[in-house]
Design an enzyme around this catalytic site. Sequence first.
Site, PDB file in Angstrom:
ATOM      1  N   SER A  24      -9.836   3.425   1.172  1.00  0.00           N
ATOM      2  CA  SER A  24      -8.896   3.895   0.161  1.00  0.00           C
ATOM      3  C   SER A  24      -8.742   5.387   0.380  1.00  0.00           C
ATOM      4  CB  SER A  24      -9.414   3.601  -1.245  1.00  0.00           C
ATOM      5  OG  SER A  24      -8.470   4.034  -2.205  1.00  0.00           O
ATOM      6  N   CYS A  25      -7.634   5.764   0.948  1.00  0.00           N
ATOM      7  CA  CYS A  25      -7.510   7.090   1.546  1.00  0.00           C
ATOM      8  C   CYS A  25      -6.411   7.905   0.884  1.00  0.00           C
ATOM      9  CB  CYS A  25      -7.209   6.948   3.034  1.00  0.00           C
ATOM     10  SG  CYS A  25      -8.107   5.635   3.876  1.00  0.00           S
ATOM     11  N   GLY A  26      -6.185   9.095   1.419  1.00  0.00           N
ATOM     12  CA  GLY A  26      -5.056   9.922   1.026  1.00  0.00           C
ATOM     13  C   GLY A  26      -4.054   9.964   2.157  1.00  0.00           C
TER      14      GLY A  26
END
Length: 451
Positions: A24-26
């Site tokens: 779950s990243c940016g």
Amino acid sequence: FADSADPGLPPAQGLYDPALEKDSCGVGFIADIKGRSSHKLIEDALAILCNLEHRGAVGADPRAGDGAGILVQIPHAFFARKATELGFKLPEPGHYAIGALFMPKETAWRKVIQSIIAEQIKEEGLTLLGWRDVPTDNSSLGVTVKPTEPACMQVFIGRNGTAKTEDDFERRLYILRKSISQAIYQRRDRGLAGYYPCSMSCRTVIYKGMFLADQLGKYYPDLHEPDFESALALVHQRFSTNTFPTWSLAHPYRFIAHNGEINTLRGNTNWMAARQASVHSELYGKDISRLWPISYEGQSDTACFDNALEFLVQGGYSLPHAAMMLIPEAWAGNPLMDEDRRAFYEYHAALMEPWDGPAAMCFSDGLHIGATLDRNGLRPGRWLETKDGWVVMGSETGVMDVPPDQVLRKGRLQPGKLFLVDLERGRIVDDAEVKAAVAGAKPYAEWHDQG
């Protein structure tokens, strides 16, 4: 390539299984709608990345990040100058490609790989123009990151007359990249140890690594050169929740960067493998057998998706068409959907299973840049367009400071909807327009009824 995982990735043990990777990243991008390249855009992209730093993970070593990177258009003036300094000359844009490579630190093995690459380039009828050692500064990296740090190199490849168009050239480069990996892998004593191609394209180049957001620009001085320019940039800060971070698993990949996870991965990759015997393409011809496997054990969910998207695009599908195949909107039981679009999804449901998330997927081929959410719509994505013709998209609001009086319009990504910036046509293309063009291009209803 089952044993080709990064040396920083441990094998399955106890309750840990690398096949269960999720993240779950940016993620974000910035683009000049009119296709005007500038260095300011690169600076703003790095600022967006730093504003996404809270999205990335940090290990016990406070300077050890899970990964960060940037995808940009090839800055021709910059690389032409660097090539001249190195003693070779680059042709005009589109007539050469750059391979951005992670290479082993061990000099002898690196030279073996370079010789294999040179041999494969020649066999493909292309020209090896030169090599470049990418300047790097690892002073900001954590002590746990440096032991797995690769040597970063760029190889420059001439188009010759074997590829008539840029699209043909991109396809030859795709086949070349696969052939190189297979040839290196045949060295069973070493496999692919230390080698990873971040990108190989005549349109885009990728700089990435096992960084925190602020370390990307510090590590690669290239990104601060005034003539390092682009009209688009895709950035990513990684959070690998269920696996160990590695240099090769940092985003962006060759086409995409992504926030979330693909939860249908096992079925997706199994079906891709099962179809190898029946897939054919006039564009690939006999070379298609050199592309297997499309995905393999040890890759992340994002890498597998990127490989599938790349295979379709290089095989002749447009980028929006391929994205619609892999991430369809919720079409079954929707009485409001246009019949042509419904027929498109019904027809393609027999060809490809949905790659379901939750996932926010950003993508670019160097000519277009865009994003979409899977049909569950559980990942955030916000975009805005400025009055001076820039588009900013991020996995949250506030990734870039834009004065309110300069905002022309803004919105959010919606489940199954495409948000597409076409730099060739110089405008944002509406979801309905994109899908009407794709769905109306062929008689999908007729084909579905016949099949």
